[in-house]
Design a protein around this motif. Sequence first.
Motif, PDB file in Angstrom:
ATOM      1  N   TYR A 579       0.841  -1.202   0.000  1.00  0.00           N
ATOM      2  CA  TYR A 579       0.000   0.000   0.000  1.00  0.00           C
ATOM      3  C   TYR A 579       0.873   1.248   0.000  1.00  0.00           C
ATOM      4  O   TYR A 579       0.707   2.126   0.824  1.00  0.00           O
ATOM      5  CB  TYR A 579      -0.903   0.040   1.229  1.00  0.00           C
ATOM      6  N   ILE A 611      16.853  -0.743  21.875  1.00  0.00           N
ATOM      7  CA  ILE A 611      15.893  -1.196  20.851  1.00  0.00           C
ATOM      8  C   ILE A 611      15.815  -0.136  19.768  1.00  0.00           C
ATOM      9  O   ILE A 611      15.642   1.050  20.046  1.00  0.00           O
ATOM     10  CB  ILE A 611      14.512  -1.404  21.480  1.00  0.00           C
ATOM     11  N   ARG A 614      11.592   0.767  14.934  1.00  0.00           N
ATOM     12  CA  ARG A 614      11.113  -0.054  13.837  1.00  0.00           C
ATOM     13  C   ARG A 614      10.689   0.887  12.721  1.00  0.00           C
ATOM     14  O   ARG A 614      10.390   2.044  12.960  1.00  0.00           O
ATOM     15  CB  ARG A 614       9.898  -0.854  14.288  1.00  0.00           C
ATOM     16  N   VAL A 616       8.296   2.262  11.373  1.00  0.00           N
ATOM     17  CA  VAL A 616       6.874   2.362  11.676  1.00  0.00           C
ATOM     18  C   VAL A 616       6.077   2.820  10.469  1.00  0.00           C
ATOM     19  O   VAL A 616       4.954   2.380  10.250  1.00  0.00           O
ATOM     20  CB  VAL A 616       6.654   3.331  12.850  1.00  0.00           C
ATOM     21  N   SER A 619       4.960  -0.028   8.622  1.00  0.00           N
ATOM     22  CA  SER A 619       4.342  -1.156   9.330  1.00  0.00           C
ATOM     23  C   SER A 619       2.876  -1.298   8.956  1.00  0.00           C
ATOM     24  O   SER A 619       2.118  -0.319   8.974  1.00  0.00           O
ATOM     25  CB  SER A 619       4.528  -0.940  10.826  1.00  0.00           C
ATOM     26  N   GLY A 620       2.491  -2.482   8.607  1.00  0.00           N
ATOM     27  CA  GLY A 620       1.101  -2.743   8.267  1.00  0.00           C
ATOM     28  C   GLY A 620       0.733  -2.419   6.844  1.00  0.00           C
ATOM     29  O   GLY A 620      -0.384  -2.645   6.428  1.00  0.00           O
ATOM     30  N   THR A 622       2.490  -3.538   4.172  1.00  0.00           N
ATOM     31  CA  THR A 622       2.947  -4.564   3.237  1.00  0.00           C
ATOM     32  C   THR A 622       2.437  -5.917   3.709  1.00  0.00           C
ATOM     33  O   THR A 622       1.968  -6.050   4.835  1.00  0.00           O
ATOM     34  CB  THR A 622       4.474  -4.638   3.196  1.00  0.00           C
ATOM     35  N   LYS A 623       2.554  -6.881   2.843  1.00  0.00           N
ATOM     36  CA  LYS A 623       2.138  -8.223   3.259  1.00  0.00           C
ATOM     37  C   LYS A 623       3.238  -9.225   2.954  1.00  0.00           C
ATOM     38  O   LYS A 623       2.974 -10.334   2.504  1.00  0.00           O
ATOM     39  CB  LYS A 623       0.845  -8.605   2.546  1.00  0.00           C
ATOM     40  N   TYR A 624       4.459  -8.817   3.198  1.00  0.00           N
ATOM     41  CA  TYR A 624       5.573  -9.704   2.888  1.00  0.00           C
ATOM     42  C   TYR A 624       5.566 -10.962   3.739  1.00  0.00           C
ATOM     43  O   TYR A 624       5.992 -12.021   3.309  1.00  0.00           O
ATOM     44  CB  TYR A 624       6.910  -8.979   3.069  1.00  0.00           C
ATOM     45  N   LYS A 625       5.087 -10.841   4.969  1.00  0.00           N
ATOM     46  CA  LYS A 625       5.112 -12.028   5.829  1.00  0.00           C
ATOM     47  C   LYS A 625       4.097 -13.058   5.350  1.00  0.00           C
ATOM     48  O   LYS A 625       4.375 -14.250   5.319  1.00  0.00           O
ATOM     49  CB  LYS A 625       4.814 -11.624   7.265  1.00  0.00           C
ATOM     50  N   LYS A 626       2.945 -12.553   4.966  1.00  0.00           N
ATOM     51  CA  LYS A 626       1.942 -13.463   4.403  1.00  0.00           C
ATOM     52  C   LYS A 626       2.492 -14.130   3.161  1.00  0.00           C
ATOM     53  O   LYS A 626       2.354 -15.324   2.952  1.00  0.00           O
ATOM     54  CB  LYS A 626       0.683 -12.663   4.014  1.00  0.00           C
ATOM     55  N   SER A 657      11.615 -11.270   4.611  1.00  0.00           N
ATOM     56  CA  SER A 657      11.135 -11.658   5.930  1.00  0.00           C
ATOM     57  C   SER A 657      12.188 -12.409   6.719  1.00  0.00           C
ATOM     58  O   SER A 657      12.272 -12.277   7.930  1.00  0.00           O
ATOM     59  CB  SER A 657       9.909 -12.547   5.811  1.00  0.00           C
ATOM     60  N   PHE A 658      12.966 -13.220   6.040  1.00  0.00           N
ATOM     61  CA  PHE A 658      13.908 -14.078   6.755  1.00  0.00           C
ATOM     62  C   PHE A 658      15.295 -13.940   6.144  1.00  0.00           C
ATOM     63  O   PHE A 658      15.425 -13.621   4.961  1.00  0.00           O
ATOM     64  CB  PHE A 658      13.474 -15.546   6.668  1.00  0.00           C
TER      65      PHE A 658
END
Lengths: 706, 193
Positions: A579, A611, A614, A616, A619-620, A622-626, A657-658
């Motif tokens: 998006y 830390i 991130r 931010v 965040s939310g 993209t859908k790379y993890k899916k 993702s990995f």
Amino acid sequence: MDIDYPSGLDPYAARQHLLHHTYSPLISVQASHNADLHIQRSLNNSNVSFLQFVKPYGNNARYSVPGQTFKITNTQLITKLYPSFPIRFELSLPELLSITRANSSQSQSQSASASSAKSSNASDSTLLPLFSISSLELLLKHRAKEKSEVDTAGDLDEDIYLNFFTKIITSNKLVPFETFNHPISQVFAIDFHNDTIDDLRKLIVDFRNFNFPKFFQIDDLLIHVFILYDPNVGESKDVIEFQNNVKKLLSVSSTLMAIPQGQIDLEGESAVSVTINENSTIEEDLQRISLSQGSESLKVSHSIDLMIKKRLYEYINKFIIPHMEKKIRVWDDSVLSPKKSITGRFFSVSKLFFNNNSNSNKSSPEPQSSSSSNSAASSFNYQENYYHKSSPEQTIRKLADWSLILKDFKYAYSTYDLIKKDYTNDKAWVYVASTQEICIVSLLLAQTQQSNQNPNLQEDSTPPPGASQQQPITSAVPDRNTFRKIRHDIIEPYCDNLLYTFKSRFNLRSYGIKALLVFVELLLCLSMHQNSSWWWNDLIEKYLFKCIDDFERHLVNGGQVIRALLFERLGYSFGKCVYLGQIETMRLVERRQREVKVEVEEGMYMNPHKIRNRDVHFSGLTKYKKSSLWYLLSIREWLELKNYKQVGYLIQNIQCSFNIKELTNQWYDRNDLLLGFAKRCLIEAKESDESKVGPDQNDQTQLEGT
Amino acid sequence: MSSYYFSIIGTKDNPLYELEFSSFKSSSPTPGQSQFSASVKEILPFVTHSALDIVEDATWSTNQFSLGRIDSFYGLVINAFITQGNIKFLLCYDTNTSAPGGGSGSGVGGVGGSGSGAGIVPGPGSGASSHALSSSSSSISGSKNDDNSIKQFFMEVNDLYVKCLLNPLYAVNDAIISPDFDLKVKVSAKKYL
């Protein structure tokens, strides 16, 4: 850096394949025995027929004449130029039909439920599946294995998903409810030296006397002759005279093809190799494999190659396109315009209201003779599921199909939309379903027509510089309401409806699958073209799931390759679901792929345990993890098939993702988890490859040296 | 009976704590032991990991900590909870028996695998139906109950997590290895699920 993540088949390439292999003119070829011999002597190859030889050249996007342009004028008299206009050469119509008939009788004898009383003619009408799912799985398995054995590192041209998609959309089945596979032209190929005009006349007469199905209109065929001759034998004057005679005596247009015979060194530099499996269907491929005709390519000398490309270019430009344009204009005037006019509408309404009584038993099977086509009753044959060839319904469908072939998508869409109502009134369900499918397709094709943005892709609609810049919908993104309308009023209801018809009413699962896969690719195009993936992503997901579901139900053992490919596509679609604008996406991918290194200024202290922020703002969005999850599932299937090459290729697509470069201590590399397992398998395979292939390669180089 | 997979995900998308268990309410030979098949087990962490995309998306649009049911994957449903410190609790469970007849395809998910041993294979009808966001309207009341008890469970785990965080020897994003924490999570799981 290019945002080419995840890598996979570009949906635009799929769209182009769709236009080239499905929505392109089908030309049926009948060659005389002498013509076949002529070709065999010229190519020094006794296994080739004229059709086989000419078939690949139909794809003139691939085998092109330098500087070719195809000029197409639509019904609004707007002319556009296209860099390619592929055609499909197929067997001659009687042969195509005999194959279909054989298949249908086979399937009927297999299924005991087929009523024995049916005549052979009636058996034509039982609708057959578009393709056999188990054959497809078999073929893909073979292809995947072939690919893993052949060591072509980084060869992504032969994407196996593309292979799968092309096989699904390639078909030469003649069906009443769509006319893309109804030949547009019938070509007779004869040998000038051995065939006479009388032979040609006999061929044509035999062809005309053939008992064609009642839904096929032979009057729309363009009859054409290819005259093969050897320029080294006899005088060219004679050939031209022969051509004139053909024109005069038989009133058939013809094209001369100078194909010299013999004494050509095909091994030399001048030989061009042409792949022969262009446009082949699943069954043809399987046959080729089982007959183990090793070579998938044909050696053609350079001069013949050039000549045939030129002649076909001429044939398309001079004969096919004008023929289609002329027919479309005639039908538009004589059939479509009266229908659109006020009186036409009035008649159709009155037919609806006042003829109900006589037609009240419509739903019951009631064969109607073709002579009733002009009467008020509908001309639909309920028993055999077709409209007679001369009925306006069949003609308008053909008109729309042809204008789609000529890439006038908007006009095609409006025509489909118009005729759909008639089909619904007649309860011609299979026509309705097919029209709904093509409605969605033509709408999406129109929406994804590109302007001149990607020249190396040779987009179908790219006008060359200097052409009239009559651009359809270009980069202007339709507003939300348009999308909502497209999605909720057109795509979703039509799709549900057509799936119901194909699956439940006619048990034609394969047609539904084909429709879904085509929609998926076109929707992917749309979401990439207009950066609107949030509108379409869930729909794409849903359709792919339906496909997986359909394949699963059909194959007892669950087609593993097909499933792996569909999982891969799911991963791709999620990976492309971003998006963000292009620049942000680029930054994001860059950032994810590289290890983010925080540079510490000299003299400053940085707490490594702090830390980090991130990202931010991404965040939310993209859908790379899916996407990675689906790729992992696909990897699992390939692991079971022991195709490590494909695994290695797919694993590149989860690097956002990995960490895929090495085994880490991260959670995902644990021994009991899929990714860790896959990585270990890959490492093992690599090691065993190195230990095994090493000496082999040495052997090979030695062989080459000798 | 339902099997559950609970994990606490740190800010770097790394799991801090994982627990597999099953509902204590039903009678089974070994109460509390999860019934996921091997092929599901090997991808469970990835399923939860993939749901993080949805969690991240959902955090922008709600001010609740409990995000409820956010994702589903072949008969596995995922509920999520996000803490103030951006630590995510994810509970992944199968709906095979808890939501009987969910959707048209009777929801017999492929968990357990098809013949080929391929694992999470879409069972008949499970795919599309379980994926539809508004799936199984028939069992709304049941799932609502579930959702509430899951929410309670999350709240309690959150308390435990905060207590864990108060430990001066514990740093954020470290794995939680305290047996005490484990025991207490199990007790609350028994209580609510």
